[in-house]
Write a protein that holds these residues in place. Structure first.
Motif, PDB file in Angstrom:
ATOM      1  N   GLU A 103      51.691 -17.446  61.674  1.00  0.00           N
ATOM      2  CA  GLU A 103      50.928 -17.223  60.448  1.00  0.00           C
ATOM      3  C   GLU A 103      51.709 -17.685  59.218  1.00  0.00           C
ATOM      4  OE1 GLU A 103      47.647 -15.913  60.296  1.00  0.00           O
ATOM      5  OE2 GLU A 103      47.842 -16.349  62.436  1.00  0.00           O
ATOM      6  N   LYS A 104      53.027 -17.556  59.261  1.00  0.00           N
ATOM      7  CA  LYS A 104      53.848 -17.941  58.113  1.00  0.00           C
ATOM      8  C   LYS A 104      53.814 -19.441  57.866  1.00  0.00           C
ATOM      9  CE  LYS A 104      56.979 -14.000  58.631  1.00  0.00           C
ATOM     10  NZ  LYS A 104      58.368 -13.561  58.955  1.00  0.00           N
ATOM     11  N   LEU A 105      53.534 -20.228  58.911  1.00  0.00           N
ATOM     12  CA  LEU A 105      53.463 -21.680  58.740  1.00  0.00           C
ATOM     13  C   LEU A 105      52.270 -22.097  57.887  1.00  0.00           C
ATOM     14  CD1 LEU A 105      54.362 -22.891  62.346  1.00  0.00           C
ATOM     15  CD2 LEU A 105      55.821 -22.964  60.311  1.00  0.00           C
ATOM     16  N   ALA A 106      51.304 -21.184  57.704  1.00  0.00           N
ATOM     17  CA  ALA A 106      50.119 -21.506  56.897  1.00  0.00           C
ATOM     18  C   ALA A 106      50.495 -21.873  55.467  1.00  0.00           C
ATOM     19  CB  ALA A 106      49.143 -20.331  56.911  1.00  0.00           C
ATOM     20  N   ALA A 107      51.667 -21.425  55.019  1.00  0.00           N
ATOM     21  CA  ALA A 107      52.112 -21.746  53.663  1.00  0.00           C
ATOM     22  C   ALA A 107      52.342 -23.240  53.486  1.00  0.00           C
ATOM     23  CB  ALA A 107      53.392 -20.980  53.341  1.00  0.00           C
ATOM     24  N   LEU A 108      52.538 -23.966  54.587  1.00  0.00           N
ATOM     25  CA  LEU A 108      52.781 -25.409  54.518  1.00  0.00           C
ATOM     26  C   LEU A 108      51.495 -26.222  54.515  1.00  0.00           C
ATOM     27  CD1 LEU A 108      55.767 -25.613  57.040  1.00  0.00           C
ATOM     28  CD2 LEU A 108      55.867 -25.464  54.548  1.00  0.00           C
ATOM     29  N   ALA A 109      50.362 -25.541  54.591  1.00  0.00           N
ATOM     30  CA  ALA A 109      49.074 -26.238  54.627  1.00  0.00           C
ATOM     31  C   ALA A 109      48.607 -26.678  53.252  1.00  0.00           C
ATOM     32  CB  ALA A 109      48.012 -25.339  55.260  1.00  0.00           C
ATOM     33  N   GLY A 110      49.237 -26.183  52.204  1.00  0.00           N
ATOM     34  CA  GLY A 110      48.809 -26.509  50.846  1.00  0.00           C
ATOM     35  C   GLY A 110      47.947 -25.411  50.268  1.00  0.00           C
ATOM     36  N   LEU A 111      47.668 -25.508  48.981  1.00  0.00           N
ATOM     37  CA  LEU A 111      46.867 -24.496  48.299  1.00  0.00           C
ATOM     38  C   LEU A 111      45.420 -24.538  48.794  1.00  0.00           C
ATOM     39  CD1 LEU A 111      48.190 -24.923  44.637  1.00  0.00           C
ATOM     40  CD2 LEU A 111      48.766 -23.127  46.282  1.00  0.00           C
ATOM     41  N   PRO A 112      44.788 -23.393  48.969  1.00  0.00           N
ATOM     42  CA  PRO A 112      43.386 -23.368  49.410  1.00  0.00           C
ATOM     43  C   PRO A 112      42.483 -24.072  48.398  1.00  0.00           C
ATOM     44  CG  PRO A 112      44.388 -21.191  49.608  1.00  0.00           C
ATOM     45  CD  PRO A 112      45.353 -22.037  48.844  1.00  0.00           C
ATOM     46  N   ASN A 113      41.547 -24.844  48.890  1.00  0.00           N
ATOM     47  CA  ASN A 113      40.622 -25.571  48.025  1.00  0.00           C
ATOM     48  C   ASN A 113      39.721 -24.583  47.296  1.00  0.00           C
ATOM     49  OD1 ASN A 113      38.487 -27.258  47.002  1.00  0.00           O
ATOM     50  ND2 ASN A 113      39.123 -28.825  48.451  1.00  0.00           N
ATOM     51  N   SER A 114      39.791 -24.584  45.970  1.00  0.00           N
ATOM     52  CA  SER A 114      39.031 -23.623  45.167  1.00  0.00           C
ATOM     53  C   SER A 114      37.556 -23.977  45.049  1.00  0.00           C
ATOM     54  CB  SER A 114      39.640 -23.528  43.765  1.00  0.00           C
ATOM     55  OG  SER A 114      39.587 -24.789  43.110  1.00  0.00           O
ATOM     56  N   ARG A 115      37.186 -25.161  45.542  1.00  0.00           N
ATOM     57  CA  ARG A 115      35.774 -25.580  45.451  1.00  0.00           C
ATOM     58  C   ARG A 115      34.980 -25.140  46.672  1.00  0.00           C
ATOM     59  NH1 ARG A 115      36.080 -31.720  44.985  1.00  0.00           N
ATOM     60  NH2 ARG A 115      37.974 -31.394  46.224  1.00  0.00           N
ATOM     61  N   CYS A 116      35.517 -24.167  47.401  1.00  0.00           N
ATOM     62  CA  CYS A 116      34.874 -23.700  48.629  1.00  0.00           C
ATOM     63  C   CYS A 116      34.639 -22.200  48.550  1.00  0.00           C
ATOM     64  CB  CYS A 116      35.767 -24.025  49.822  1.00  0.00           C
ATOM     65  SG  CYS A 116      35.095 -23.567  51.416  1.00  0.00           S
ATOM     66  N   ASP A 117      33.467 -21.760  48.979  1.00  0.00           N
ATOM     67  CA  ASP A 117      33.165 -20.340  49.127  1.00  0.00           C
ATOM     68  C   ASP A 117      33.350 -19.951  50.586  1.00  0.00           C
ATOM     69  OD1 ASP A 117      32.484 -19.746  46.472  1.00  0.00           O
ATOM     70  OD2 ASP A 117      30.449 -20.502  46.747  1.00  0.00           O
ATOM     71  N   ALA A 118      33.870 -18.758  50.815  1.00  0.00           N
ATOM     72  CA  ALA A 118      34.090 -18.284  52.186  1.00  0.00           C
ATOM     73  C   ALA A 118      33.684 -16.822  52.291  1.00  0.00           C
ATOM     74  CB  ALA A 118      35.547 -18.451  52.577  1.00  0.00           C
ATOM     75  N   ARG A 119      33.105 -16.474  53.417  1.00  0.00           N
ATOM     76  CA  ARG A 119      32.776 -15.067  53.681  1.00  0.00           C
ATOM     77  C   ARG A 119      32.909 -14.792  55.168  1.00  0.00           C
ATOM     78  NH1 ARG A 119      27.332 -13.906  55.381  1.00  0.00           N
ATOM     79  NH2 ARG A 119      26.029 -15.787  55.500  1.00  0.00           N
ATOM     80  N   ASP A 120      33.322 -13.575  55.485  1.00  0.00           N
ATOM     81  CA  ASP A 120      33.516 -13.172  56.879  1.00  0.00           C
ATOM     82  C   ASP A 120      32.251 -12.549  57.446  1.00  0.00           C
ATOM     83  OD1 ASP A 120      36.092 -14.034  56.626  1.00  0.00           O
ATOM     84  OD2 ASP A 120      36.992 -12.039  56.545  1.00  0.00           O
ATOM     85  N   ILE A 121      31.995 -12.824  58.713  1.00  0.00           N
ATOM     86  CA  ILE A 121      30.872 -12.236  59.419  1.00  0.00           C
ATOM     87  C   ILE A 121      31.350 -11.723  60.775  1.00  0.00           C
ATOM     88  CG2 ILE A 121      29.188 -13.765  58.301  1.00  0.00           C
ATOM     89  CD1 ILE A 121      29.013 -15.294  60.999  1.00  0.00           C
ATOM     90  N   VAL A 122      30.486 -10.994  61.444  1.00  0.00           N
ATOM     91  CA  VAL A 122      30.750 -10.536  62.806  1.00  0.00           C
ATOM     92  C   VAL A 122      29.693 -11.129  63.723  1.00  0.00           C
ATOM     93  CG1 VAL A 122      30.850  -8.542  64.350  1.00  0.00           C
ATOM     94  CG2 VAL A 122      31.848  -8.391  62.061  1.00  0.00           C
ATOM     95  N   ILE A 123      30.132 -11.724  64.809  1.00  0.00           N
ATOM     96  CA  ILE A 123      29.225 -12.281  65.807  1.00  0.00           C
ATOM     97  C   ILE A 123      29.134 -11.289  66.961  1.00  0.00           C
ATOM     98  CG2 ILE A 123      28.843 -14.181  67.428  1.00  0.00           C
ATOM     99  CD1 ILE A 123      30.374 -16.004  65.552  1.00  0.00           C
ATOM    100  N   ASP A 124      27.956 -10.739  67.146  1.00  0.00           N
ATOM    101  CA  ASP A 124      27.740  -9.767  68.215  1.00  0.00           C
ATOM    102  C   ASP A 124      27.343 -10.492  69.497  1.00  0.00           C
ATOM    103  OD1 ASP A 124      28.265  -7.405  66.734  1.00  0.00           O
ATOM    104  OD2 ASP A 124      26.303  -7.585  65.774  1.00  0.00           O
ATOM    105  N   LEU A 125      28.203 -10.370  70.503  1.00  0.00           N
ATOM    106  CA  LEU A 125      27.994 -11.021  71.792  1.00  0.00           C
ATOM    107  C   LEU A 125      27.900  -9.963  72.882  1.00  0.00           C
ATOM    108  CD1 LEU A 125      30.629 -13.889  71.400  1.00  0.00           C
ATOM    109  CD2 LEU A 125      28.164 -14.009  70.977  1.00  0.00           C
ATOM    110  N   PRO A 126      27.415 -10.321  74.045  1.00  0.00           N
ATOM    111  CA  PRO A 126      27.295  -9.328  75.121  1.00  0.00           C
ATOM    112  C   PRO A 126      28.630  -8.645  75.436  1.00  0.00           C
ATOM    113  CG  PRO A 126      26.070 -11.308  75.686  1.00  0.00           C
ATOM    114  CD  PRO A 126      26.848 -11.626  74.437  1.00  0.00           C
TER     115      PRO A 126
END
Length: 312
Positions: free
Chosen positions: A36-59
């Motif tokens: 997870e710490k390597l994510a810091a090398l990915a660059g700054l998150p693109n601010s022109r993007c919206d994100a939201r979390d959901i839950v996928i209900d599977l069997p």
């Protein structure tokens, strides 16, 4: 061994001051935390993007997912169901957040990153089942999620690319027609028998050695027989005639570089459109280091553009 790109050499020199622990020497939670710490090398998150979390209900279970869309009053968009890499043992919505944001904005796509179950707690075929089941769920709910149901792709990197490719050809038995329009694969792991020449040629490659690759495979595929199963990887299938078109990007200095070449060649053999680009001097998963590697940023831009074109 081929020559590493100068930016990669500089990065490795900086990382050598605090070398990462080998996965078999630390608890699995510590190995995941280090990733997870390597994510810091990915660059700054693109601010022109919206994100939201959901839950996928599977069997019998529920899994998390995160939806990315370019900012603005856009309507229905082509959709990409994304499976993160991490050797089947680590990786998360957070580790690939920057990558998915860039893919969404640069490609004008609705991207859904799926938090499938990890090994060693969950062995084959659980991650594969999560991939196919989540794609089917998202296909069924495409309208309400503002994704074009007739323009859906699967994508992933490393182990996640195996899940993407397996879903691309395996989901046909679940839905009518060919619900996957395209597949996008980044440094795909597609042959876990580890018998390709590149596994030996680049066994000491940085970021992914043969020893670490083999350990990861052992965690998810403890049964040796399943490693040669067509259910595990489409590269083992006798035919790929019904597979969707593909864009495949790979790295040169990588134990699994042959996987990308062979899969692209096999797709073409069966008349399936496939474009493969290999990035010279790059190690495995270099695109996750786009904040410090120019070639990583270029790869993401190319991937987003090509995958978007396949869906439009």
């Amino acid at each position: 061994m081929a020559t590493l790109d100068p930016q990669v050499r500089d990065l490795l020199a900086s990382l050598s001051k605090a070398p990462p622990a080998l996965p078999w020497d630390v608890p699995i939670a510590s190995y995941r935390s280090a990733g997870e710490k390597l994510a810091a090398l990915a660059g700054l998150p693109n601010s022109r993007c919206d994100a939201r979390d959901i839950v996928i209900d599977l069997p019998g279970r529920s899994i998390g997912a995160r939806i990315y869309r370019p900012k603005g009053p856009v309507g229905s968009l082509p959709g990409v169901v994304y499976f993160h890499g991490g050797g089947f043992v680590r990786g998360s919505l957070e580790s690939h957040d920057s990558l998915c944001r860039e893919l969404s904005v640069r490609g004008g796509l609705s991207v859904v990153s799926v938090d499938y179950r990890l090994a060693p707690e969950n062995v084959f075929p659980r991650a594969h089942d999560d991939a196919i089941d989540s794609f089917c769920w998202l296909s069924d709910h495409a309208g309400e999620l503002k994704m074009s149901p007739d323009a859906l792709a699967v994508a992933g990197d490393s182990a996640g690319a195996m899940l993407a490719a397996s879903t691309a050809v395996g989901v046909q038995n679940r839905l009518a027609g060919l619900p996957v329009r395209a597949q996008g694969l980044l440094c795909p792991v597609l042959d876990v028998t580890l018998t390709n020449d590149s596994v030996t040629k680049y066994e000491q490659a940085p970021l992914l050695s043969r020893q670490v690759l083999a350990w990861c495979v052992d965690q998810y595929f403890p049964n040796l027989e399943t490693r040669q199963s067509a259910a595990a990887s489409p590269l083992m299938k006798s035919t790929l005639a019904d597979a969707p078109a593909a864009i495949i990007l790979s790295s040169e200095i990588d134990p699994v570089s042959d996987d990308a070449r062979q899969y692209s060649a096999k797709l073409k053999k069966f008349g399936v459109e496939s474009e493969h680009q290999e990035f010279a001097g790059m190690p495995h998963s270099f695109f996750l280091l786009a904040g410090v590697l120019e070639q990583g940023e270029r790869a993401i831009a190319t991937f987003a553009e090509k995958l978007s074109a396949l869906l439009r």
